[in-house]
Design a protein around this motif. Structure first.
Motif, PDB file in Angstrom:
ATOM      1  N   PRO A   1       0.838  -1.208   0.000  1.00 21.97           N
ATOM      2  CA  PRO A   1       0.000   0.000   0.000  1.00 21.97           C
ATOM      3  C   PRO A   1       0.866   1.249   0.000  1.00 21.97           C
ATOM      4  CG  PRO A   1      -0.723  -1.572   1.685  1.00 21.97           C
ATOM      5  CD  PRO A   1       0.558  -2.084   1.152  1.00 21.97           C
ATOM      6  N   SER A   2       0.293   2.327  -0.493  1.00 15.28           N
ATOM      7  CA  SER A   2       1.008   3.596  -0.541  1.00 15.28           C
ATOM      8  C   SER A   2       1.373   4.052   0.863  1.00 15.28           C
ATOM      9  CB  SER A   2       0.125   4.646  -1.221  1.00 15.28           C
ATOM     10  OG  SER A   2       0.760   5.893  -1.213  1.00 15.28           O
ATOM     11  N   GLY A   3       2.634   4.490   1.010  1.00 12.93           N
ATOM     12  CA  GLY A   3       3.099   5.000   2.295  1.00 12.93           C
ATOM     13  C   GLY A   3       3.614   3.938   3.238  1.00 12.93           C
ATOM     14  N   SER A   4       3.481   2.676   2.869  1.00 10.35           N
ATOM     15  CA  SER A   4       3.961   1.609   3.757  1.00 10.35           C
ATOM     16  C   SER A   4       5.466   1.448   3.610  1.00 10.35           C
ATOM     17  CB  SER A   4       3.264   0.283   3.435  1.00 10.35           C
ATOM     18  OG  SER A   4       3.606  -0.132   2.122  1.00 10.35           O
ATOM     19  N   THR A   5       6.063   0.851   4.577  1.00  8.51           N
ATOM     20  CA  THR A   5       7.517   0.612   4.539  1.00  8.51           C
ATOM     21  C   THR A   5       7.776  -0.886   4.549  1.00  8.51           C
ATOM     22  OG1 THR A   5       7.636   0.748   6.949  1.00  8.51           O
ATOM     23  CG2 THR A   5       8.061   2.773   5.708  1.00  8.51           C
TER      24      THR A   5
END
Length: 369
Positions: A1-5
């Motif tokens: 997902p967007s923004g995940s690390t």
């Protein structure tokens, strides 16, 4: 997902990094398991050889060989650029070296020989080279001198095994009087000489080379017996790896390689090192390459036989060259036979396959020149 690390991944130093299969020059190939710690130690060592973010490393050996990886991983780990040749060709190597302004390379001795033999070599602009490494096969003194004289940048003769253990390094451009050696052990590498019974020998004595260092295989894949046979332990229990090579240290701590232990010829009770005879043969102006092996002898147990590749245009006969060699070696080293061949059998990384020469000679299958 967007923004995940990404989830952090932790690897222990002894975790397997890769398996490289030995070339099989002495028998069936074995899978050599390298841990992460081995590759990390190689990268740490390479900064002293000039590798860095501005490095452009030209490699011309197969990527499955540890010879290639000694230059490949350090270059990438330190932010440099790797140029890979799909297949070695001396002329194409020179073209790529100039167009990419290569600064580093790792080659075997026969590749240096073929590159220097290119008619246009001296007209090539190789001024960007900072360091050249030779590894994987014996590097004749005459060839080292020619590389130093004609090819810009430093030259390192690197001695070590795919299995790891002790590594020695000769900075050839700094030690013109030690070109017959492979240099001193690298910092943090403990290299010793042992006899047939496993007893440590003093400086100057000839025996098998064993080594301990941060660069050590975990073992041979699924071959615990072979792994155990490759190990030697000192009085304190420290684990060393056997090289299978015979050598000696001089008073300055430089290591001279004599031969593979299995290639040593025992003739009439005397130990004969093929490399000593090969060095004499190489002194003849008409000789391009030579390899000496031991073959069975009813009288002596074993006796030396030479296989020689002549330079183009040479006018020489085999009996004449054999007489020339035998006049210059010791009595026990004299050749029983000498044959001209069109080429020496080699592995994919340039090692002479002496086993093929021995077996072919016994079977009468050696192809004459």
């Amino acid at each position: 997902p967007s923004g995940s690390t990404p989830r952090p991944v932790r690897r222990e130093g002894d975790a397997p990094f890769n398996i490289i299969y030995s070339s099989g020059t002495t028998g069936a190939p074995k899978g050599i398991v390298h841990p992460h710690s081995l590759r990390c130690a190689q990268v740490a060592r390479s900064a002293n050889l000039g590798y860095g973010a501005s490095s452009i490393t030209l490699l011309a050996t197969p990527l499955y060989s540890n010879i290639t990886l000694t230059g490949f991983y350090p270059t990438l780990a330190l932010g440099g650029t790797v140029v890979l040749m799909p297949k070695f060709d001396a002329g194409e190597y020179l073209r790529l070296a100039q167009s990419w302004r290569a600064t580093q390379t790792v080659l075997v001795s026969v590749q240096y020989q073929r590159i220097l033999a290119q008619p246009h070599f001296d007209a090539c602009d190789l001024s960007a080279f900072q360091m050249k490494i030779a590894v994987g096969a014996p590097f004749p003194v005459a060839l080292k001198k020619e590389v130093l004289r004609r090819w810009p940048g430093g030259l390192v003769d690197l001695y070590g095994l795919t299995e790891g253990g002790g590594t020695c390094m000769l900075m050839a451009h700094e030690h013109a009087d030690k070109l017959h050696t492979v240099g001193r052990p690298v910092a943090g590498h403990d290299v010793r000489i042992i006899d047939e019974q496993g007893h440590e020998l003093p400086f100057g004595e000839v025996g098998e080379i064993v080594g301990h260092s941060p660069i050590m295989m975990s073992g041979y894949h699924k071959l615990p017996g072979s792994t155990a046979a490759a190990e030697w332990r000192d009085a304190s229990g420290r684990r060393f790896l056997r090289s299978g090579d015979v050598g000696r240290f001089d008073a300055d701590g430089f290591l001279t390689l004599l031969d593979r232990k299995k290639d040593m010829i025992i003739s009439g009770g005397f130990n004969i090192y093929p490399s000593d005879i090969e060095a004499v043969i190489a002194q003849h102006d008409d000789v391009a390459e030579a390899s000496v092996v031991g073959v069975p002898s009813a009288r002596w147990g074993e006796t030396p036989v030479a296989f020689v590749v002549l330079r183009a245009g040479a006018q020489l006969d085999a009996p004449g060259l054999m007489a020339w060699v035998n006049a210059r070696v010791g009595k026990t080293q004299r050749l029983a036979a000498l044959e001209f061949v069109s080429s020496l059998p080699r592995s994919a990384v340039g090692k002479v396959l002496k086993r093929e020469l021995r077996d072919g000679y016994r079977a009468g299958e050696i192809t004459p020149a």
